[in-house]
Design a protein around this motif. Structure first.
Motif, mmCIF file in Angstrom:
data_model
loop_
_atom_site.group_PDB
_atom_site.id
_atom_site.type_symbol
_atom_site.label_atom_id
_atom_site.label_comp_id
_atom_site.label_asym_id
_atom_site.label_seq_id
_atom_site.Cartn_x
_atom_site.Cartn_y
_atom_site.Cartn_z
ATOM 1 N N THR A 82 0.737 -1.427 0.085
ATOM 2 C CA THR A 82 0.100 -0.080 0.003
ATOM 3 C C THR A 82 0.682 1.114 -0.120
ATOM 4 O O THR A 82 0.444 2.348 -0.213
ATOM 5 N N ASP A 83 2.390 1.051 0.117
ATOM 6 C CA ASP A 83 2.978 2.362 -0.040
ATOM 7 C C ASP A 83 2.772 3.001 -1.163
ATOM 8 O O ASP A 83 2.598 2.366 -2.188
ATOM 9 N N VAL A 84 3.202 4.341 -1.201
ATOM 10 C CA VAL A 84 2.957 5.231 -2.323
ATOM 11 C C VAL A 84 4.256 5.786 -2.644
ATOM 12 O O VAL A 84 4.982 6.611 -1.861
ATOM 13 N N ALA A 85 5.062 5.232 -3.762
ATOM 14 C CA ALA A 85 6.094 5.939 -4.103
ATOM 15 C C ALA A 85 6.059 7.190 -4.789
ATOM 16 O O ALA A 85 5.375 6.973 -6.050
ATOM 17 N N ILE A 86 6.593 8.170 -4.436
ATOM 18 C CA ILE A 86 6.615 9.600 -5.044
ATOM 19 C C ILE A 86 7.988 10.151 -5.570
ATOM 20 O O ILE A 86 8.970 10.203 -4.751
ATOM 21 N N GLN A 87 8.305 10.336 -6.906
ATOM 22 C CA GLN A 87 9.450 10.937 -7.550
ATOM 23 C C GLN A 87 9.242 12.316 -7.017
ATOM 24 O O GLN A 87 8.357 13.243 -7.725
ATOM 25 N N TRP A 88 10.466 12.623 -6.302
ATOM 26 C CA TRP A 88 10.250 14.031 -5.497
ATOM 27 C C TRP A 88 10.493 14.965 -6.548
ATOM 28 O O TRP A 88 11.400 15.129 -7.327
ATOM 29 N N PRO A 89 9.310 15.891 -6.684
ATOM 30 C CA PRO A 89 9.525 17.243 -7.866
ATOM 31 C C PRO A 89 10.721 17.957 -7.531
ATOM 32 O O PRO A 89 10.952 18.401 -6.508
ATOM 33 N N GLY A 90 11.265 18.159 -8.718
ATOM 34 C CA GLY A 90 12.624 19.147 -8.751
ATOM 35 C C GLY A 90 13.974 18.520 -8.354
ATOM 36 O O GLY A 90 14.934 18.858 -8.318
ATOM 37 N N VAL A 91 13.872 17.121 -7.995
ATOM 38 C CA VAL A 91 14.645 16.486 -7.585
ATOM 39 C C VAL A 91 15.253 15.141 -8.415
ATOM 40 O O VAL A 91 16.086 14.884 -8.825
ATOM 41 N N TYR A 92 13.900 14.395 -8.332
ATOM 42 C CA TYR A 92 14.042 12.992 -9.337
ATOM 43 C C TYR A 92 14.295 13.325 -10.829
ATOM 44 O O TYR A 92 13.731 13.984 -11.416
ATOM 45 N N GLY A 93 14.946 12.576 -11.200
ATOM 46 C CA GLY A 93 15.383 12.758 -12.488
ATOM 47 C C GLY A 93 16.483 13.896 -13.032
ATOM 48 O O GLY A 93 17.000 13.684 -14.074
ATOM 49 N N ARG A 94 16.671 14.561 -11.872
ATOM 50 C CA ARG A 94 17.659 15.761 -12.063
ATOM 51 C C ARG A 94 18.995 15.469 -11.168
ATOM 52 O O ARG A 94 20.182 15.936 -11.580
ATOM 53 N N LEU A 95 18.682 14.828 -10.249
ATOM 54 C CA LEU A 95 19.650 14.389 -9.394
ATOM 55 C C LEU A 95 20.220 12.881 -9.908
ATOM 56 O O LEU A 95 19.700 12.181 -9.913
ATOM 57 N N LEU A 96 21.667 13.148 -10.431
ATOM 58 C CA LEU A 96 22.037 11.809 -11.058
ATOM 59 C C LEU A 96 23.142 11.287 -10.165
ATOM 60 O O LEU A 96 24.062 11.971 -9.626
ATOM 61 N N ASP A 97 23.545 10.051 -10.523
ATOM 62 C CA ASP A 97 24.625 9.137 -9.802
ATOM 63 C C ASP A 97 25.870 9.569 -10.657
ATOM 64 O O ASP A 97 25.572 9.994 -11.553
ATOM 65 N N ALA A 98 26.722 8.834 -10.301
ATOM 66 C CA ALA A 98 28.119 8.958 -10.877
ATOM 67 C C ALA A 98 27.995 8.338 -12.477
ATOM 68 O O ALA A 98 28.783 8.671 -13.189
ATOM 69 N N ALA A 99 27.066 7.498 -12.558
ATOM 70 C CA ALA A 99 26.924 6.805 -13.836
ATOM 71 C C ALA A 99 25.880 7.587 -14.730
ATOM 72 O O ALA A 99 25.665 6.917 -15.901
ATOM 73 N N GLY A 100 25.138 8.621 -14.060
ATOM 74 C CA GLY A 100 24.577 9.583 -15.038
ATOM 75 C C GLY A 100 22.940 8.945 -14.873
ATOM 76 O O GLY A 100 22.175 9.430 -15.691
ATOM 77 N N ARG A 101 22.794 8.032 -14.123
ATOM 78 C CA ARG A 101 21.358 7.598 -13.886
ATOM 79 C C ARG A 101 20.595 8.495 -12.880
ATOM 80 O O ARG A 101 21.207 8.857 -11.633
ATOM 81 N N PRO A 102 19.166 8.446 -12.912
ATOM 82 C CA PRO A 102 18.527 9.299 -11.848
ATOM 83 C C PRO A 102 18.774 8.663 -10.503
ATOM 84 O O PRO A 102 18.641 7.285 -10.397
ATOM 85 N N ALA A 103 18.870 9.114 -9.548
ATOM 86 C CA ALA A 103 19.495 8.793 -8.073
ATOM 87 C C ALA A 103 18.107 8.138 -7.539
ATOM 88 O O ALA A 103 16.898 9.035 -7.295
ATOM 89 N N THR A 104 18.125 7.077 -7.140
ATOM 90 C CA THR A 104 16.839 6.318 -6.578
ATOM 91 C C THR A 104 16.510 7.119 -5.194
ATOM 92 O O THR A 104 15.477 6.857 -4.784
ATOM 93 N N SER A 105 17.520 7.802 -4.486
ATOM 94 C CA SER A 105 17.320 8.270 -3.330
ATOM 95 C C SER A 105 16.247 9.456 -3.380
ATOM 96 O O SER A 105 15.803 10.023 -2.305
ATOM 97 N N ALA A 106 16.052 9.855 -4.545
ATOM 98 C CA ALA A 106 15.019 11.034 -4.610
ATOM 99 C C ALA A 106 13.682 10.591 -4.818
ATOM 100 O O ALA A 106 12.706 11.406 -5.131
ATOM 101 N N VAL A 107 13.356 9.372 -4.676
ATOM 102 C CA VAL A 107 12.080 8.742 -4.394
ATOM 103 C C VAL A 107 11.620 8.770 -2.949
ATOM 104 O O VAL A 107 12.053 8.030 -2.248
ATOM 105 N N TYR A 108 10.559 9.459 -2.754
ATOM 106 C CA TYR A 108 9.892 9.277 -1.198
ATOM 107 C C TYR A 108 8.818 8.112 -1.170
ATOM 108 O O TYR A 108 7.941 8.367 -1.819
ATOM 109 N N THR A 109 8.799 7.323 -0.096
ATOM 110 C CA THR A 109 7.716 6.424 -0.118
ATOM 111 C C THR A 109 7.005 6.710 1.121
ATOM 112 O O THR A 109 7.373 6.776 2.315
#
Length: 559
Positions: A335-362
Motif C-alpha cells: 500500500t506504500d506510495v512511491a513519489i518521485q520527488w519534484p525538482g529532484v528526481y530525474g535531475r539528481l544523477l549518480d556517478a553513472a548518469g542515472r537518476p538517483a533512487t534516493s530522490a524517491v520518497y515512499t
C-alpha cells in the motif's frame, strides 16, 4: 570554487567528492561545517535545538549552492523531501509513542506499571531501568525502529522514578547496539545489498562483533545509572543480561537475521527475570522502590498497566511477522506510495548518469509502525474508559483524545527540530557533503580498516538513520575494501554497527528522547552526557574491526 555551467545543464546535478579545490580532503572539511556548527551552537553556545537545526540547515544550503554547485531549486526541494520524511514516518511514530505513554499517566495506571517493575526488579529501580533500557527497548527496536523504541522506553524509565535526563541517556546508550538489526534488520539488508553481499552473511559478521559490545553495554548502563556503586552492586545482573543478549546476537543471524534483535532481547529479558528470581541485589535507599501493602495491584490492574506495552509489541510483531495465509508485512508494504520527488528526481544523477533512487520518497501509512501504535492507543483508550474507576483510574474516550491533542501541543518544538534536522540531512546527502566526508576517510589507506566504522557513525549522526548510513556508504565501503585488500563483509558490518553507535548523538534521537521524558530544550545537556559513551563504544568497535580485518582472530570470523 564552482564555475558557471551552461544553462541547459543547470537542471541536472551529480554530486562530487572533489567539488572544492578538486581535493577530497578540502571538500570533506567544507562539508563538515554544518555539523560542526550544529554541535557548537548546541553544546557550547547552548542555543535552542530547533534554532541549531535551522541555522545549520541554512549553512548547509549555502555550502551546497556555493561550493558544491547544486542548483538553488534542487537544494530547496531536497530540503522539503527531508522535511516530509521527518514528518512521516518519524514524527508520526513519535507522537503515537508518546501519546501511548501519556495515556498511562492520564489514567493513573502508571503507578501500577511502576509496581509491576518493582516486583520484577526486586525493588531496585536501577535493575528495572537496566531491563527496560536494554532488553525491552531492544525488543521494540528489532520490531519497529524509527525512534519509537527510544520514545517508549525513555518514558517508561522516567515513569520508574529516575531523573528525566538520566532516563534519556540510559535508554539512548542501551538502544544503540540493536539499531543495526532494527526494524527487522532493514539497515543490515540495505548495507549488504548496496555493497554487493548477501545480507545473512553481513549479519553473521555483525553478530561476531556485536556480542562483545552486548556483554559490555549493561555494565556501562549501570555506571550511567549509579556510577561505580551501581556496577559493584549489580554487576551479576548486567553480566547475565549482556551475555544472554550477546549469545542471541552471535547465534541468531545464521538462523533468521531479521529477528536478531528481537530474539536476542527476549533472551536477555528472560535471563534477567529468571536470575532475579534467584538473586537479590543490594539496594541503597534512594534507589529502592516500594509499594504500600494496601496498594499492591491485583491481576486486573497489572494487566491494564502492562496493556499498552504488551499490545504494542503484539501489534507490531503481527504486522511484521504474520505469514499464515498471507505475508502481512508484504501486503502492508504493497500500500506504500512511491513519489518521485519534484525538482529532484530525474535531475539528481549518480556517478553513472542515472537518476538517483534516493530522490524517491515512499509514503508509508499501513506499513508504518506509527499507524499500529496509534491503533494501540485507541484500543487502550477504549479499554481504560470501559474499566474507569472514578477518583483513581478515571478515563473516558474524550479524555484519551484530549491527551492526544495535548501531546501534539507539547511536541511542537520537537517536531520543528526533527523536520529541520531531516531537511539538513537531505541537503547534505544530496549535495555530496556527506559522501565527501566518507570519501576522505576511505582515502586514508591502511588505516581505513580502523576508521571504517566511523563512516556509519557519521552517516547516522547526520541522518538519524542507520539505514540511510548504509545507503550512503555501503558501496563506498565495498569499493574501499577492494582497493585496500580488505574483506568487504567486515567493513559493511562495521558500517552498520557504527551507525547504531552514531544514533546515540544524532540530533533527531536527542529530540526524541528529551521529548519523551518531558525535558524539551535539554538536548545539549543530554548530548554532553551521551557523547563520551558513543565515542568510547565507537573506539572499541574500531579496534575490533581492525583486529578482525588483519585476520588476527583466527577462525573466529566466518570464512
Amino acid at each position: 570554487m564552482p564555475f558557471a555551467r551552461p544553462a541547459a545543464l543547470a537542471a541536472f546535478f551529480t554530486p562530487s567528492t572533489t567539488a572544492v579545490g578538486r581535493n577530497v580532503f578540502l571538500t570533506a572539511a567544507v562539508g563538515l561545517l554544518p555539523l560542526i556548527a550544529f554541535f557548537v551552537l548546541m553544546g557550547v553556545l547552548k542555543v535552542k535545538t530547533h534554532w541549531c537545526s535551522m541555522i545549520s540547515l541554512g549553512l548547509a544550503a549555502v555550502i551546497a549552492i556555493v561550493f558544491f554547485d547544486m542548483p538553488v531549486a534542487m537544494t530547496a526541494m531536497s530540503a522539503t523531501q527531508g522535511a516530509i520524511m521527518g514528518l512521516i514516518p518519524i514524527v508520526y511514530i513519535i507522537v503515537a509513542a508518546v501519546w501511548l505513554y501519556n495515556l498511562t499517566e492520564a489514567s493513573g495506571r502508571s503507578a501500577d506499571l511502576r509496581a509491576v517493575f518493582n516486583a520484577i526488579g526486586k525493588g531496585d529501580t536501577r535493575a528495572q531501568a537496566l531491563i527496560v533500557a536494554f532488553s525491552f527497548c531492544g525488543l521494540l527496536e528489532g520490531l519497529a525502529g524509527f525512534g519509537a523504541p527510544v520514545a517508549i522506553a525513555a518514558a517508561m524509565v522516567a515513569a520508574l522514578g529516575l531523573p528525566k535526563l538520566k532516563s534519556a541517556v540510559v535508554v539512548m546508550v542501551g538502544n544503540a547496539i540493536n539499531v543495526g538489526f532494527g526494524a527487522m534488520a532493514i539497515p543490515t539488508t540495505t548495507a549488504a545489498r548496496l555493497g554487493g553481499q548477501e545480507p545473512v552473511t553481513v549479519a553473521i559478521y555483525m553478530g561476531r562483533l556485536t556480542w562483545i559490545l552486548c556483554a559490555v553495554i549493561p555494565i556501562v548502563l549501570l555506571f550511567i545509572l549509579d556510577g561505580a556503586r551501581g556496577v559493584k552492586q549489580l554487576w551479576p545482573l548486567a553480566v547475565v543480561a549482556g551475555l544472554a543478549t550477546g549469545a542471541g546476537h552471535f547465534l541468531t543471524p545464521s538462523l533468521s537475521y531479521e529477528l536478531t534483535a528481537v530474539l536476542a532481547s527476549l533472551l536477555g529479558l528472560a535471563a534477567s527475570y529468571v536470575f532475579l528470581l534467584l538473586w537479590t541485589p543490594t539496594t541503597p535507599q534512594e534507589y529502592r522502590s516500594e509499594v504500600k501493602a494496601d496498594d499492591v495491584p491485583g491481576r486486573e490492574r497489572v494487566i491494564l498497566a502492562l496493556l499498552p506495552y504488551v499490545l504494542v509489541v503484539v501489534m507490531i510483531a503481527v504486522t511484521k511477522l504474520w505469514t499464515l495465509g498471507v505475508n502481512l508485512n508484504d501486503a502492508l508494504k504493497g500500500t506504500d506510495v512511491a513519489i518521485q520527488w519534484p525538482g529532484v528526481y530525474g535531475r539528481l544523477l549518480d556517478a553513472a548518469g542515472r537518476p538517483a533512487t534516493s530522490a524517491v520518497y515512499t509514503l508509508q501509512i499501513l506499513s508504518n509502525p506509527g499507524t499500529w501504535i496509534f491503533l494501540t492507543g485507541l484500543i487502550v483508550t477504549i479499554v481504560y474508559a470501559a474499566r474507569s474507576v472514578p477518583g483513581t483510574f478515571e478515563m473516558s474516550v474524550g479524555k484519551g483524545l484530549a491527551t492526544l491533542a495535548s501531546t501534539c501541543r507539547t511536541l511542537r518544538l520537537a517536531v520543528l527540530t526533527i523536520v529541520s534536522v531531516m531537511a539538513l540531512a537531505y541537503v547534505m546527502n544530496f549535495s555530496g557533503q556527506t559522501t565527501a566526508i566518507g570519501a576522505a576517510l576511505a582515502a586514508t589507506g591502511a588505516a581505513y580498516a580502523f576508521l571504517s566504522p566511523v563512516l556509519g557513525w557519521i552517516g547516522t549522526a547526520v541522518a538519524g538513520s542507520a539505514t540511510s548510513a548504509g545507503a550512503l556508504f555501503a558501496n563506498l565501503q565495498a569499493t574501499a575494501a577492494q582497493g585496500a585488500g580488505l574483506d568487504p563483509r567486515t567493513l559493511l558490518a562495521a558500517n552498520t554497527i557504527g551507525g547504531g553507535l552514531g544514533k546515540i548523538v544524532s540530533p533527531q534521537n536527542l529530540a526524541i528522547a528529551t521529548t519523551a521524558v518531558d525535558a524539551p530544550g535539554q538536548d545539549a545537556e543530554v548530548l554532553r552526557k551521551v557523547a563520551p559513551y558513543s565515542l568510547g563504544l565507537l573506539l572499541a568497535l574500531c579496534a575490533l574491526v581492525f583486529i578482525a580485518s588483519q585476520g588476527r582472530l583466527g577462525g573466529y570470523m566466518p570464512s
